[in-house]
Design an enzyme around this catalytic site. Structure first.
Site, PDB file in Angstrom:
ATOM      1  N   ARG A   1       0.826  -1.220   0.000  1.00 46.71           N
ATOM      2  CA  ARG A   1       0.000   0.000   0.000  1.00 46.71           C
ATOM      3  C   ARG A   1       0.856   1.264   0.000  1.00 46.71           C
ATOM      4  NH1 ARG A   1      -5.031  -2.060   3.777  1.00 46.71           N
ATOM      5  NH2 ARG A   1      -6.135  -2.963   2.006  1.00 46.71           N
TER       6      ARG A   1
ATOM      7  N   GLY B 205     -14.710  -3.719  -0.248  1.00 42.71           N
ATOM      8  CA  GLY B 205     -16.051  -3.169  -0.022  1.00 42.71           C
ATOM      9  C   GLY B 205     -16.374  -2.046  -1.000  1.00 42.71           C
TER      10      GLY B 205
ATOM     11  N   GLY C  71     -11.532  -8.749  -1.652  1.00 43.25           N
ATOM     12  CA  GLY C  71     -10.341  -9.259  -0.965  1.00 43.25           C
ATOM     13  C   GLY C  71      -9.979 -10.689  -1.337  1.00 43.25           C
TER      14      GLY C  71
ATOM     15  N   LYS D  11     -22.189 -15.972   0.105  1.00 47.86           N
ATOM     16  CA  LYS D  11     -23.627 -15.729   0.264  1.00 47.86           C
ATOM     17  C   LYS D  11     -24.261 -14.964  -0.885  1.00 47.86           C
ATOM     18  CE  LYS D  11     -23.616 -15.403   5.292  1.00 47.86           C
ATOM     19  NZ  LYS D  11     -23.685 -14.415   6.357  1.00 47.86           N
TER      20      LYS D  11
END
Ligand code: AMP
Length: 391
Positions: free
Chosen positions: A36, A373, A350, A198
């Site tokens: 990062r 996200g 991820g 899910k």
């Protein structure tokens, strides 16, 4: 208004506040993975070369609004100093007189790093007073932290409107360009691959992608809820009983729109995830007492064919329990299919990013998104507060 990129602004002599993502892993006071930090260097270096007085800010971990010594950005300041070849001054805080003295004294090309933004609860609350204290440090606001762009925090949203000029850093702009290409005017055929545990987590993104894609490939545990909706036996595989009906509706919606929605036709099964030594391949229905833990080889081949025909591919979510070999085979095959494809290939989320990294083919993917996200919310068609704040 379109979002400007940092190199479209005149930064000479200006105090440029750059919201970066330095949420890096630490061990014994050292940074264990500098990915990062490395990713932020082009934006920081551009600002320095353009004569800016550079002020960097990030969160690190979850200090929950309190000062936590182990979550200080000091190790990042050290790492960054050696990478940039100049001293990076670590401020003792991110707001207050000491901080404005330190940042106010910066000379063009010099760099200061503010202490962990989340030492203040006001950051995540997007507190207006805290946002205006941050804004007071700067003449120009730059956001280069895509991973937090879906959060309306003081440093990602609140402060932006209070600073004279705004722009995206190179990393953030690249995310917007590639993910934006999927959402509007993609080169067709556009193929999306969705996996993960899910259906419920992905309902909005499935609906959004059905409006855009030519082909949708489903894998991971959520495939079993779709297969149940078709009346196929799935044994003890993970199924969200309450979403079986919805899965059927999504299938009908795909048919109405002329989207090819493909489901696995064979599976890697085992009695349980920890019984990998009993793994076997089965076509069609999964017997009672067995769990589907990965797509099978025939499905991999069908999905590979669909990827081969694509001009744009987006992949989010692993196609099996990829953490446990041999149930990583489907995700590894997909990583290779994308890497071998001449299409524009984009991977977000991820776990699918981890699968691509593990495959060793990351360099052959057009764009690997840095925000799990945030990339999902982008694909859902939501307005990300961090992007809206730059417009
Ligand atoms: P998500 O966070 O929804 O993207 O789901 C990722 C998780 O789904 C990973 O931890 C995978 O191990 C898990 N997963 C994918 N396929 C399966 C499967 N067939 N059975 C159980 N877990 C799965």
């Amino acid at each position: 208004m379109p979002i400007k990129r940092i190199d479209e602004l005149d930064l000479k002599g200006k105090r440029v506040f750059i919201r970066v993502d330095f949420n890096v892993p630490l061990k014994d006071g050292s940074v264990t993975d500098t990915t990062r930090i490395d990713a932020a260097i082009p934006t920081i270096q551009h600002a320095r070369d353009a004569g800016a007085r550079v002020i960097l800010a990030s969160h690190l971990g979850r200090p929950k609004g309190k000062e936590v010594a182990d979550l200080s950005l000091a190790p990042v300041a050290n790492e960054l100093s050696s990478k940039l070849g100049c001293e990076v001054k670590l401020a003792p805080n991110c707001v207050g007189d000491e901080v404005s003295d330190l940042t106010g004294a910066l000379q063009p090309g010099e760099v200061a790093l503010l202490e962990n933004l989340r030492f203040h609860a006001a950051e995540e609350k997007n507190d207006p007073d805290f946002a205006s204290q941050l804004a007071a440090l700067a003449d120009v606001y730059v956001n280069d932290a895509f991973g937090t762009a879906h959060r309306a925090h003081a440093s990602t949203a609140g402060m932006a409107a209070l600073v004279g000029e705004r722009a995206a850093g190179f990393l953030l702009r690249k995310e917007c360009d590639y993910l934006g290409r999927v959402m509007s005017d993609p080169e067709r055929p556009l193929v999306a691959i969705l996996g993960g545990a899910k259906v419920s987590d992905k309902i909005v993104v499935i609906k959004s992608l059905l409006e855009r894609v030519d082909t949708l490939l489903i894998g991971g545990a959520m495939a079993y809820t779709f297969l149940r909706a078709e009346g196929t036996g799935v044994g003890n595989s993970l199924v969200e009983e309450e979403h079986i009906e919805l899965a059927g509706e999504l299938r009908d919606e795909a048919a109405r729109r002329g989207v090819a929605l493909l489901l696995p036709s064979d599976h890697q099964i085992a009695p349980a995830p920890d019984a990998a030594q009993q793994a076997q391949t089965v076509s069609g229905a999964i017997p009672d007492g067995q769990m589907g833990l990965d797509i099978g080889p025939e499905t991999s081949e069908r999905y590979d064919e669909a990827v081969k025909r694509a001009r744009t591919v987006i992949w989010n979510g692993p196609l099996g329990m990829f953490e446990v070999p041999p149930f990583d085979a489907g995700s590894m095959a997909m990583a290779n299919a994308l890497a071998d494809s001449p299409a524009t290939t984009i991977v977000g989320g991820g776990d699918s990013v981890a699968a691509v990294v593990r495959s060793g083919r990351g360099a052959d993917i057009t764009h690997i998104s840095t925000g799990g996200g945030a990339s999902l919310e982008f694909l859902e068609g939501k307005t990300l507060p961090g992007l809206a704040a730059l417009e």
